[in-house]
Motif scaffolding. Structure first.
Motif, short mmCIF file in Angstrom:
data_model
loop_
_atom_site.label_atom_id
_atom_site.label_comp_id
_atom_site.label_asym_id
_atom_site.label_seq_id
_atom_site.Cartn_x
_atom_site.Cartn_y
_atom_site.Cartn_z
N VAL A 157 0.84 -1.19 0.00
CA VAL A 157 0.00 0.00 0.00
C VAL A 157 0.88 1.25 0.00
CG1 VAL A 157 -1.78 1.30 1.25
CG2 VAL A 157 -1.81 -1.20 1.29
N LEU A 158 0.53 2.17 -0.87
CA LEU A 158 1.17 3.48 -0.89
C LEU A 158 0.19 4.49 -0.30
CD1 LEU A 158 3.35 5.53 -1.70
CD2 LEU A 158 2.30 5.59 -3.98
N VAL A 159 0.58 5.17 0.76
CA VAL A 159 -0.22 6.23 1.39
C VAL A 159 0.39 7.56 0.99
CG1 VAL A 159 -0.91 7.28 3.58
CG2 VAL A 159 -0.89 4.78 3.35
N VAL A 160 -0.42 8.42 0.37
CA VAL A 160 0.04 9.75 -0.02
C VAL A 160 -0.81 10.76 0.74
CG1 VAL A 160 0.57 11.31 -1.92
CG2 VAL A 160 0.59 8.83 -2.32
N GLU A 161 -0.22 11.35 1.77
CA GLU A 161 -0.94 12.24 2.69
C GLU A 161 0.05 13.29 3.18
OE1 GLU A 161 -3.01 14.34 4.69
OE2 GLU A 161 -4.30 12.60 4.36
N ASP A 162 -0.29 14.56 3.03
CA ASP A 162 0.63 15.62 3.43
C ASP A 162 0.61 15.91 4.93
OD1 ASP A 162 -1.98 16.69 2.88
OD2 ASP A 162 -1.13 18.71 2.95
N GLU A 163 -0.47 15.62 5.61
CA GLU A 163 -0.56 15.87 7.04
C GLU A 163 0.14 14.73 7.79
OE1 GLU A 163 -4.41 16.94 8.59
OE2 GLU A 163 -4.96 17.87 6.68
N ASP A 207 -2.32 -4.21 10.53
CA ASP A 207 -3.13 -5.26 9.90
C ASP A 207 -2.32 -6.11 8.93
OD1 ASP A 207 -5.49 -4.78 11.24
OD2 ASP A 207 -6.16 -3.28 9.80
N GLY A 208 -1.02 -5.88 8.87
CA GLY A 208 -0.16 -6.73 8.08
C GLY A 208 0.16 -6.25 6.68
N TYR A 209 -0.35 -5.09 6.29
CA TYR A 209 -0.03 -4.56 4.97
C TYR A 209 1.43 -4.09 4.94
CZ TYR A 209 -5.06 -4.25 3.99
OH TYR A 209 -6.39 -4.53 3.79
N LEU A 210 2.06 -4.15 3.77
CA LEU A 210 3.38 -3.57 3.56
C LEU A 210 3.14 -2.15 3.08
CD1 LEU A 210 4.98 -6.54 1.61
CD2 LEU A 210 5.25 -6.00 4.03
N VAL A 211 3.57 -1.16 3.85
CA VAL A 211 3.18 0.23 3.59
C VAL A 211 4.40 1.11 3.35
CG1 VAL A 211 1.89 2.22 4.47
CG2 VAL A 211 1.19 -0.09 5.12
N GLU A 212 4.29 1.95 2.34
CA GLU A 212 5.22 3.05 2.10
C GLU A 212 4.37 4.31 2.11
OE1 GLU A 212 8.53 3.30 1.63
OE2 GLU A 212 8.96 1.14 1.67
N ALA A 213 4.97 5.43 2.53
CA ALA A 213 4.22 6.67 2.63
C ALA A 213 4.99 7.81 1.98
CB ALA A 213 3.93 7.00 4.09
N ALA A 214 4.24 8.75 1.45
CA ALA A 214 4.80 9.95 0.84
C ALA A 214 3.97 11.15 1.27
CB ALA A 214 4.81 9.82 -0.68
N PRO A 230 2.98 -0.55 -5.68
CA PRO A 230 1.84 -0.81 -4.79
C PRO A 230 0.71 -1.56 -5.46
CG PRO A 230 1.80 1.47 -5.51
CD PRO A 230 3.06 0.85 -6.07
N ASP A 231 0.01 -2.33 -4.65
CA ASP A 231 -1.23 -2.98 -5.08
C ASP A 231 -2.39 -2.01 -4.91
OD1 ASP A 231 -0.13 -5.69 -5.49
OD2 ASP A 231 0.22 -5.58 -3.33
N LEU A 232 -2.26 -1.14 -3.93
CA LEU A 232 -3.32 -0.22 -3.57
C LEU A 232 -2.71 1.11 -3.15
CD1 LEU A 232 -6.49 -1.08 -1.75
CD2 LEU A 232 -5.15 0.78 -0.81
N CYS A 233 -3.33 2.21 -3.57
CA CYS A 233 -2.86 3.55 -3.22
C CYS A 233 -3.98 4.31 -2.53
CB CYS A 233 -2.44 4.31 -4.47
SG CYS A 233 -1.17 3.49 -5.44
#
Length: 163
Positions: free
Chosen positions: A33-39, A53-60, A75-78
């Motif tokens: 999962v890619l999370v793109v959130e400025d806050e 919950d076990g997801y592999l997460v990267e954030a930007a 990512p599989d999901l963004c």
């Protein structure tokens, strides 16, 4: 914490919509999962929830940082905030679709409108969430979109196998 259903759901087949097949159980340990959130606080909370919950997460924190991550992370999901510094989350959607067509994109915004929802869908978003995010709603949307993705990928594999 989000959990997978204890019993498999039943999904209609994509061909005729009448027959039922067992839904694939989503194995979160393999979902990127890619999370793109400025806050920063919202980004940290989302990453913590998903990793828990076990997801592999990267954030930007921006669309530009997300584009750089796409060079090394597929990512599989963004999960993408619409309002970002610089380039908007809506501008990031076509970039993701071009680079990773099978990725599911879900946009998030605190400033919802019919126009922004329609624009997000036109640019490639599969779903649209209004902030503040409800963890239960997020769970349902993620599970639904990941099941849809699994069915679509399976259908593609079967089409390639038949031809």
């Amino acid at each position: 914490m989000m959990t997978a259903p204890s019993q498999p759901d039943r999904l209609p087949t994509p061909t005729d919509g009448t027959a039922e097949v067992p839904a694939q159980t989503v194995d979160h340990t393999r979902i990127r999962v890619l999370v793109v959130e400025d806050e920063a606080n919202a980004r940290t909370a989302l990453v913590g929830l998903l990793e828990g919950d076990g997801y592999l997460v990267e954030a930007a924190e921006s669309a530009e940082a997300a584009e750089a991550l796409l060079a090394r992370f597929s990512p599989d999901l963004c999960l993408i905030d619409i309002k970002l510094p610089g380039k908007s989350g809506l501008d990031l959607l076509p970039v993701i679709k071009e680079r990773i067509p099978e990725a599911v994109s879900i946009v998030m915004t605190a400033f919802s409108s019919v126009e922004s929802a329609v624009d997000a869908m036109r640019r490639g978003a599969e779903d649209y969430l209004v902030k503040p995010l409800n963890p239960d709603e997020l769970e349902l949307v993620l599970e639904r979109e990941l099941r849809h993705r699994a069915v679509a990928l399976q259908a593609t594999r079967l089409r390639h196998h038949v031809t």
